[in-house]
Design a protein around this motif. Structure first.
Motif, short mmCIF file in Angstrom:
data_model
loop_
_atom_site.label_atom_id
_atom_site.label_comp_id
_atom_site.label_asym_id
_atom_site.label_seq_id
_atom_site.Cartn_x
_atom_site.Cartn_y
_atom_site.Cartn_z
N THR A 1 0.94 -1.28 -0.16
CA THR A 1 -0.11 -0.25 0.04
C THR A 1 0.71 1.20 -0.03
O THR A 1 0.63 2.22 -0.77
N CYS A 2 1.87 1.38 0.68
CA CYS A 2 2.80 2.44 0.78
C CYS A 2 3.60 2.64 -0.21
O CYS A 2 3.71 3.75 -0.86
N ARG B 1 1.32 4.20 -3.16
CA ARG B 1 1.04 5.56 -3.17
C ARG B 1 2.47 6.36 -3.33
O ARG B 1 2.56 7.79 -2.92
N VAL C 1 9.15 2.90 2.94
CA VAL C 1 9.22 2.57 4.29
C VAL C 1 10.33 2.54 5.14
O VAL C 1 11.52 2.27 4.77
N ALA D 1 3.86 11.01 8.58
CA ALA D 1 3.61 9.36 8.04
C ALA D 1 2.83 8.73 8.84
O ALA D 1 2.47 8.88 10.03
N GLU D 2 2.59 7.62 8.13
CA GLU D 2 1.68 6.63 8.76
C GLU D 2 2.70 5.63 9.71
O GLU D 2 3.59 5.44 9.26
N GLY E 1 5.41 6.25 -1.93
CA GLY E 1 5.93 6.36 -0.30
C GLY E 1 7.30 5.24 -0.14
O GLY E 1 7.25 4.22 -0.96
N LYS F 1 2.83 10.28 2.72
CA LYS F 1 2.82 9.06 1.79
C LYS F 1 3.88 8.01 2.36
O LYS F 1 3.81 6.82 2.17
N ASN F 2 4.53 8.28 3.34
CA ASN F 2 5.81 7.14 4.04
C ASN F 2 5.02 6.41 5.03
O ASN F 2 4.13 6.62 5.82
N LEU F 3 5.53 5.28 5.23
CA LEU F 3 5.29 4.42 6.21
C LEU F 3 6.33 4.00 7.27
O LEU F 3 7.63 3.82 6.71
#
Length: 453
Positions: free
Chosen positions: A229-230, A233, A237, A385-386, A235, A349-351
């Motif tokens: 998912t990341c 989009r 990790v 970030a997420e 991004g 957008k990052n995780l």
């Protein structure tokens, strides 16, 4: 004979349990306090017992909350022997030298930028102190019982959790004292389950996960879903990871996810931790202790770029293409991961994935609790970030697994002491031991000195 609880008696960090037989003093573990500031400040206070009066140190494993105070103990005058399993000896060299280097570097930065309240800022110990501590290490293989002193012996039993980790059995003047160290899981990615111990007059048992169970989710599938998912989009990790144990488990997980097509085979993976790279070589050297097939161990680093210099690490932080970065430390308390956090945390957008336990007060604990900003190198960095917490990667036995290990004792210990847990976790395990097993059990206070009847 008595036990003096010098650490990890009201918290999940700083393990130090002094067994005094009357003629010989054995320190079970010699760990750093981590997490909350009031706990970290304990590292700067002299022990309640003079280091010169401690005869022997017995390490359960190499994690810094169990071994990281050793250079400070030597600095204060300890001159006895330090026992550890051969793998723990190897890992301790990597961990203690890195810890000393980071403390020297943190002191240097604090003095350079003036963000310390102390002038000048000084490290708790230096690289030279760490080398002097390492010179005191004596390897003791699993299952071999040796004499520390007349009527005092020690033996190690595999505990899972980490390469070389052990439960400790002391036999002192006809009594048996067992210290669990940190116990591993039944289904750990890397390590086999802890082996049982069958008898103890006095038992010290850890309680890191004493009040919870690990999630039943398929952690590899969950990690794969999050990464996909990341990347979709645009991004990147970031996985703050402990360089020893967790980094190797994550590389194994990513290798399996790529092989199964769960994440793109072409996504670049970077291991930005020289210590993790060194530790990976030690996992290959001691692969007989692992549950992973040798051929899979040999491919741990396939598709992984090892970032071996500060310049390469800085260049990585400036890159913008989607990637996966593993960087120490696991709770974002120091090291190169902080530079990645400063760059990646402000962008939605990052995780950022925290795999495993986060000590209260650490940056990792604050971020998984929803902090909108964290302080790094004296300045506040926004967190947009997420942020996800994957407890399924923890190397600690959960409450059910701790109870399973305890049920292997053929008869109840005369007394069980619950240590190495946050107050709620320790008391939850104490209650369960009392109600389910009917044992005599208590949670000692910090600095409690308990006579053994």
């Amino acid at each position: 004979m008595h036990i003096h609880f010098l650490g990890a008696a009201d918290t999940v960090t700083g393990s130090k349990h002094l067994v005094d037989t009357g003629s010989h003093r054995i320190l079970l573990d010699c760990g750093l306090f981590q997490g909350y500031k009031n706990l970290r400040e304990r590292n700067w206070s002299r022990l309640a017992v003079s280091a010169r009066h401690i005869d022997t140190v017995v390490l359960s494993h190499a994690h810094l909350d169990h071994s990281g105070y050793l250079p400070a103990l030597v600095k204060q005058g300890f001159h006895g022997r330090v026992f550890a399993t051969p793998a723990t000896c190897d890992l301790a060299e990597v961990l203690l030298l890195d810890s000393a280097h980071l403390q020297e570097e943190d002191a240097r930065r604090a003095n350079l930028y003036g963000y310390s309240k102390h002038t000048p800022a000084e490290p708790l110990y230096t690289v030279e102190d760490a080398r002097r501590a390492l010179n005191r290490l004596h390897p003791l293989p699993f299952g071999e019982e040796i004499e520390l002193h007349p009527e005092v012996t020690v033996k190690y039993t595999p505990a899972g959790h980490l390469l070389g980790a052990a439960a400790v059995t002391l036999r002192c003047q006809g009594r048996t004292i067992v210290y669990s160290g940190d116990l591993g899981r039944h289904n750990d990615l890397l390590m086999p389950p802890p082996e049982p111990v069958h008898e103890a007059d006095v038992l010290l048992v850890e309680s890191t996960y004493g009040n919870r169970l690990h999630p039943a989710d398929d952690v590899l599938k969950l990690l794969g879903d999050l990464i996909r998912t990341c990347l979709q989009r645009g991004g990147s990790v970031l996985m703050p990871t402990f360089a020893v144990g967790r980094a190797q488990a994550l590389m194994l997980a990513l290798h399996r996810l790529k092989r199964a097509g769960e994440i793109p085979a072409q996504v670049p993976i970077f291991l930005d931790s020289p210590m993790a790279a060194e530790a990976t070589q030690l996992y290959e050297r001691h692969q007989a202790l692992l549950r992973v097939p040798p051929e899979e161990v040999a491919h741990l680093c396939d598709g992984v770029t090892l970032v071996d210099s500060p310049q390469a690490s800085e260049a990585l932080t400036r890159s913008h293409y989607p990637r996966i970065v593993l960087s120490a430390s696991g709770m974002a308390t120091g090291g190169r991961v902080l530079h990645h956090l400063k760059v990646m945390a402000p962008h939605p957008k990052n995780l950022i994935v925290f795999p495993g336990f986060q000590v209260g007060g650490s940056r990792g604990a604050k971020m998984i609790a929803g902090a909108t900003e964290v302080k790094i190198h004296g300045e506040y960095v926004p967190v947009k970030a997420e942020v996800r917490h994957l407890e399924g990667f923890s190397g600690h036995a959960d409450a059910g697994e701790l109870m399973d290990w305890l049920r292997h004792f053929r008869k109840p210990p005369r007394h069980t002491y619950v240590v190495h847990g946050e107050p709620e976790a320790a008391d939850a395990l104490r209650t369960r031991i009392k109600e389910d097993l009917g044992w005599r059990v208590s949670v000692p206070d910090h600095l409690a000195r308990i006579e053994l009847d």
